[in-house]
Design a protein around this motif. Structure first.
Motif, PDB file in Angstrom:
ATOM      1  N   ALA A  13     -57.448 -67.855 -42.470  1.00  0.00           N
ATOM      2  CA  ALA A  13     -58.387 -67.235 -42.939  1.00  0.00           C
ATOM      3  C   ALA A  13     -59.314 -67.653 -43.605  1.00  0.00           C
ATOM      4  O   ALA A  13     -59.484 -68.456 -44.137  1.00  0.00           O
ATOM      5  N   TYR A  14     -60.538 -67.218 -43.170  1.00  0.00           N
ATOM      6  CA  TYR A  14     -61.868 -67.429 -44.027  1.00  0.00           C
ATOM      7  C   TYR A  14     -63.108 -66.368 -43.441  1.00  0.00           C
ATOM      8  O   TYR A  14     -63.048 -65.742 -42.482  1.00  0.00           O
ATOM      9  N   ALA A  15     -64.047 -66.221 -44.291  1.00  0.00           N
ATOM     10  CA  ALA A  15     -65.237 -65.491 -43.988  1.00  0.00           C
ATOM     11  C   ALA A  15     -66.354 -66.564 -44.053  1.00  0.00           C
ATOM     12  O   ALA A  15     -66.121 -67.617 -43.699  1.00  0.00           O
ATOM     13  N   LEU A  20     -63.756 -63.853 -40.556  1.00  0.00           N
ATOM     14  CA  LEU A  20     -63.933 -64.743 -39.520  1.00  0.00           C
ATOM     15  C   LEU A  20     -62.582 -65.296 -38.807  1.00  0.00           C
ATOM     16  O   LEU A  20     -61.922 -64.831 -38.144  1.00  0.00           O
ATOM     17  N   GLY A  21     -62.458 -66.588 -39.587  1.00  0.00           N
ATOM     18  CA  GLY A  21     -61.026 -66.911 -39.546  1.00  0.00           C
ATOM     19  C   GLY A  21     -60.965 -68.005 -38.448  1.00  0.00           C
ATOM     20  O   GLY A  21     -61.948 -68.033 -37.427  1.00  0.00           O
ATOM     21  N   ASP A  22     -59.971 -68.952 -38.264  1.00  0.00           N
ATOM     22  CA  ASP A  22     -59.566 -69.810 -36.932  1.00  0.00           C
ATOM     23  C   ASP A  22     -59.408 -68.974 -36.004  1.00  0.00           C
ATOM     24  O   ASP A  22     -58.395 -68.627 -35.413  1.00  0.00           O
ATOM     25  N   GLY A  23     -60.336 -68.666 -35.204  1.00  0.00           N
ATOM     26  CA  GLY A  23     -60.405 -67.848 -33.770  1.00  0.00           C
ATOM     27  C   GLY A  23     -59.968 -68.689 -32.484  1.00  0.00           C
ATOM     28  O   GLY A  23     -59.623 -68.137 -31.794  1.00  0.00           O
ATOM     29  N   ARG A  24     -60.179 -69.848 -32.629  1.00  0.00           N
ATOM     30  CA  ARG A  24     -59.848 -70.839 -31.466  1.00  0.00           C
ATOM     31  C   ARG A  24     -59.225 -72.155 -32.117  1.00  0.00           C
ATOM     32  O   ARG A  24     -59.587 -73.280 -31.460  1.00  0.00           O
ATOM     33  N   ALA A  25     -58.660 -72.101 -33.208  1.00  0.00           N
ATOM     34  CA  ALA A  25     -58.123 -73.393 -34.094  1.00  0.00           C
ATOM     35  C   ALA A  25     -56.811 -73.130 -34.353  1.00  0.00           C
ATOM     36  O   ALA A  25     -56.578 -71.796 -34.827  1.00  0.00           O
ATOM     37  N   GLY A  58     -63.114 -63.121 -28.808  1.00  0.00           N
ATOM     38  CA  GLY A  58     -63.178 -64.530 -28.361  1.00  0.00           C
ATOM     39  C   GLY A  58     -61.785 -64.957 -27.505  1.00  0.00           C
ATOM     40  O   GLY A  58     -60.726 -64.064 -27.691  1.00  0.00           O
ATOM     41  N   ASP A  59     -61.706 -65.674 -26.566  1.00  0.00           N
ATOM     42  CA  ASP A  59     -60.500 -66.102 -25.983  1.00  0.00           C
ATOM     43  C   ASP A  59     -59.721 -67.290 -26.614  1.00  0.00           C
ATOM     44  O   ASP A  59     -58.671 -67.840 -26.108  1.00  0.00           O
ATOM     45  N   GLY A  60     -60.068 -67.786 -27.625  1.00  0.00           N
ATOM     46  CA  GLY A  60     -59.594 -68.879 -28.276  1.00  0.00           C
ATOM     47  C   GLY A  60     -59.432 -70.062 -27.734  1.00  0.00           C
ATOM     48  O   GLY A  60     -58.855 -71.215 -28.094  1.00  0.00           O
ATOM     49  N   LEU A  92     -64.259 -68.838 -19.141  1.00  0.00           N
ATOM     50  CA  LEU A  92     -65.396 -68.042 -18.832  1.00  0.00           C
ATOM     51  C   LEU A  92     -66.554 -68.132 -19.797  1.00  0.00           C
ATOM     52  O   LEU A  92     -66.292 -67.666 -20.855  1.00  0.00           O
ATOM     53  N   ARG A  93     -67.567 -68.834 -19.458  1.00  0.00           N
ATOM     54  CA  ARG A  93     -68.808 -68.658 -20.190  1.00  0.00           C
ATOM     55  C   ARG A  93     -69.762 -67.982 -19.438  1.00  0.00           C
ATOM     56  O   ARG A  93     -69.584 -67.210 -18.735  1.00  0.00           O
ATOM     57  N   GLU A  94     -71.125 -68.533 -19.372  1.00  0.00           N
ATOM     58  CA  GLU A  94     -71.905 -67.935 -18.596  1.00  0.00           C
ATOM     59  C   GLU A  94     -71.473 -68.291 -17.271  1.00  0.00           C
ATOM     60  O   GLU A  94     -71.802 -67.663 -16.433  1.00  0.00           O
TER      61      GLU A  94
HETATM   62  P1  AMP Z   1     -67.964 -71.651 -34.889  1.00  0.00           P
HETATM   63  O1  AMP Z   1     -68.959 -71.141 -33.995  1.00  0.00           O
HETATM   64  O2  AMP Z   1     -67.254 -72.830 -34.695  1.00  0.00           O
HETATM   65  O3  AMP Z   1     -68.796 -71.881 -36.323  1.00  0.00           O
HETATM   66  O4  AMP Z   1     -67.382 -70.295 -34.945  1.00  0.00           O
HETATM   67  C1  AMP Z   1     -67.653 -68.934 -35.723  1.00  0.00           C
HETATM   68  C2  AMP Z   1     -66.397 -68.172 -35.585  1.00  0.00           C
HETATM   69  O5  AMP Z   1     -66.112 -67.679 -34.267  1.00  0.00           O
HETATM   70  C3  AMP Z   1     -65.013 -68.775 -36.139  1.00  0.00           C
HETATM   71  O6  AMP Z   1     -64.527 -67.654 -36.715  1.00  0.00           O
HETATM   72  C4  AMP Z   1     -64.313 -69.098 -34.797  1.00  0.00           C
HETATM   73  O7  AMP Z   1     -63.077 -69.166 -34.968  1.00  0.00           O
HETATM   74  C5  AMP Z   1     -64.913 -68.024 -33.797  1.00  0.00           C
HETATM   75  N1  AMP Z   1     -64.904 -68.381 -32.446  1.00  0.00           N
HETATM   76  C6  AMP Z   1     -65.789 -69.355 -31.937  1.00  0.00           C
HETATM   77  N2  AMP Z   1     -65.595 -69.575 -30.544  1.00  0.00           N
HETATM   78  C7  AMP Z   1     -64.324 -68.680 -30.201  1.00  0.00           C
HETATM   79  C8  AMP Z   1     -63.465 -68.451 -29.000  1.00  0.00           C
HETATM   80  N3  AMP Z   1     -63.786 -69.089 -28.089  1.00  0.00           N
HETATM   81  N4  AMP Z   1     -62.514 -67.671 -29.375  1.00  0.00           N
HETATM   82  C9  AMP Z   1     -62.468 -66.982 -30.437  1.00  0.00           C
HETATM   83  N5  AMP Z   1     -62.897 -67.249 -31.409  1.00  0.00           N
HETATM   84  C10 AMP Z   1     -64.062 -68.060 -31.579  1.00  0.00           C
END
Ligand code: AMP
Ligand code: MG
Length: 500
Positions: free
Chosen positions: A86-88, A99-104, A134-136, A174-176
């Motif tokens: 967890a983080y903000a 925010l938090g670890d969304g892809r970590a 996000g897709d993680g 999937l990105r651009e």
């Molecule tokens: P960052 O760009 O690494 O500083 O990420 C900013 C925030 O967006 C963090 O909370 C990340 O976990 C989240 N995030 C970035 N990319 C993704 C992704 N592809 N899927 C889910 N969360 C993401």
């Protein structure tokens, strides 16, 4: 009839790494427990054997398929509980409470050969409860960029998260446009960010702020425990670590690109390589990141931004600094006021070393500033210019490039020569030291882009060449000469992207 399926049995005996729980021993609301999503066809594309040995992971002699299985997240480590933290954070000045670890995914930790605890984290291994939209996942390009740049930072002697492994997943993200997916395994002393403290402070959870502060003190700044005020000592230590870090960045021309508070580790390690870049020609106001429209995170703006982030960190600690709010603010402000002089001192020390100066004289700052002004005016390549000066310090004449016949450079050169005459070291010794201080090779933006473009087409040779050369960035290697050269005008990278 057999009761166990042969495959399940094989999987049970398949090699994996053993890690300990670290952060997962903290209270449950500090993270979410989960596993990685499966990668459909993991393939090892980069592995840092030297780092694996330092970490004593016991993976020497493993088949690539086993390394790929473990470092894609398909095969969990033994002995630990993977968690997404967890983080903000303040993103471009705006506070985002979650925010938090969304892809970590933090796999766990291990003790390295030197007795230091090191955390292992997968980046891009699938969605977590913090993923929001996000897709993680991570695309191959950003994984390779982080691998190259974080390892180069380490080779420069700058604190950084490290890259242990890069694995392509066999899945498309999937990105651009559709891109090959990949997972990076990164290693850090700690993944706690300024934003981690903010997450709990924003919820008024003082108990958690204290637990986190105690954790960070125990892990990263044990000397603070003995201080009269351990939490003030913690604040002080983080201010010092950041002042030193940002000075080191400037000394190699590094631009982090997204210095949000969630991207600032309290350990003082460079973390979260996104749209980062290195200066080619010197330009104080240089911005590469496509999302940084106002230049908040421009090259020369990094010290004040670090101080701003540290003020946000100090705010989270206020209740721990003094029971009386006004007294706490006064204590925090005094600590924060030390950032600028500390940064200046570190910066000047680095720049003196770059110019071959061992002793300190009052006019040295001016000498450095005048050189940078000339470099800016003549669009001099930052890395090449210092390298030329290093060679010239052995007694060679004044380099003509890139200042041509600018008489101001002649004046600067004379002032530098006069200044060097007051130093004790021999010219040969000085030259040798400058060549160990000023890198010959940096991860040039255009070379990174070229390596990524080739890798996306299945050709990893440019990535490998860059990776190998960057491990010894101070050595002039004839075979790698093209990698050290500044970009031709048409090769210049003008913008970098997050790619997330
Ligand atoms: P960052 O760009 O690494 O500083 O990420 C900013 C925030 O967006 C963090 O909370 C990340 O976990 C989240 N995030 C970035 N990319 C993704 C992704 N592809 N899927 C889910 N969360 C993401
Ligand atoms: Mg981040």
């Amino acid at each position: 009839m057999a009761t166990t399926e042969p495959c399940a049995d094989l999987e049970r005996h398949a090699p994996t790494i053993v890690l300990a729980d670290g952060y997962a021993r903290l209270p449950e609301h500090f993270y979410s427990r989960l596993g990685a999503a499966a990668a459909s066809a993991p393939r090892l594309i980069g592995f840092n054997h030297a780092l694996a040995e330092q970490l004593e992971l016991g993976v020497a002699g493993w088949r690539e398929a086993d390394l790929a299985a473990v470092f894609s997240g398909n095969r969990p480590p033994r002995g630990s509980q993977p968690v997404a933290l967890a983080y903000a954070g303040h993103q471009f000045g705006h506070f985002v409470p979650q925010l938090g670890d969304g892809r970590a995914l933090l796999l766990g930790e291990t003790v390295d050969r030197h007795g230091s605890r090191r955390e292992l984290q997968l980046k891009g291994s699938g969605p977590t409860p913090w993923s929001r939209g996000g897709d993680g996942r991570a695309a191959l390009g950003p994984v390779l960029r982080e691998y190259l740049v974080s390892e180069a930072m380490h080779a420069f002697g700058i604190p950084s998260t490290r890259a242990l492994a890069a694995v392509s997943t066999g899945d498309i993200v999937l990105r651009e446009r559709p891109l090959p997916g990949a997972v990076l395994t990164r290693v850090a002393g700690s993944h706690v960010r300024v934003g981690t403290f903010q997450y709990f402070a924003a919820r008024g959870d003082l108990e958690a702020v204290r637990t986190l502060a105690d954790w960070v003190i125990e892990r990263l700044y044990p000397d603070a425990r003995a201080a009269a005020s351990p939490y003030l000592a913690l604040l002080d230590a983080v201010i010092e670590a950041q002042a030193r870090l940002v000075a080191q960045w400037l000394a190699v021309g590094f631009i982090h690109g997204v210095m949000n508070t969630d991207n600032m580790a309290v350990s003082g390690e460079t973390i979260d390589y996104g749209p980062c870049a290195f200066l080619d020609h010197y330009q104080a106001e240089a911005v590469f990141s496509s999302i940084d429209r106002r230049g908040r995170y421009a090259y020369a703006n990094q010290p004040p931004v670090a101080q701003w982030n540290l003020a946000r960190f100090a705010e989270t600690l206020l209740p721990l600094l003094h029971s009386d709010r006004a007294s706490a603010v006064a204590v925090a402000e005094e600590a924060l006021s030390s950032f600028a002089p500390r940064f200046e001192a570190h910066w000047l020390a680095r720049m003196r070393a770059k110019l071959g100066l061992d002793t300190a004289e009052a006019e040295d700052g001016g000498l450095v500033e005048r050189l940078l002004e000339l470099m800016q005016r003549h669009q001099a390549d930052f890395t090449v210019t210092f390298r030329r000066l290093a060679h010239a310090a052995a007694g060679g004449g004044m380099p003509r490039e890139p200042f041509a016949d600018d008489p101001s450079f002649g004046e600067w050169w004379s002032a530098w020569q006069a200044r060097l005459a007051r130093e004790r070291r021999s010219p040969e010794e000085r030259c040798a030291r400058m060549l160990r201080t000023n890198p010959w090779l940096i991860p040039r933006n255009h070379r990174i882009e070229q390596a990524i473009a080739a890798a996306e087409k299945g050709d990893y040779a440019p990535f490998e060449a860059l990776r190998a050369a960057l491990a010894q960035p101070f050595d002039e290697v004839v075979a790698a000469a093209a990698l050290a050269e500044p970009p031709r005008p048409e090769e210049r990278v003008l913008a970098t992207f997050c790619g997330t």
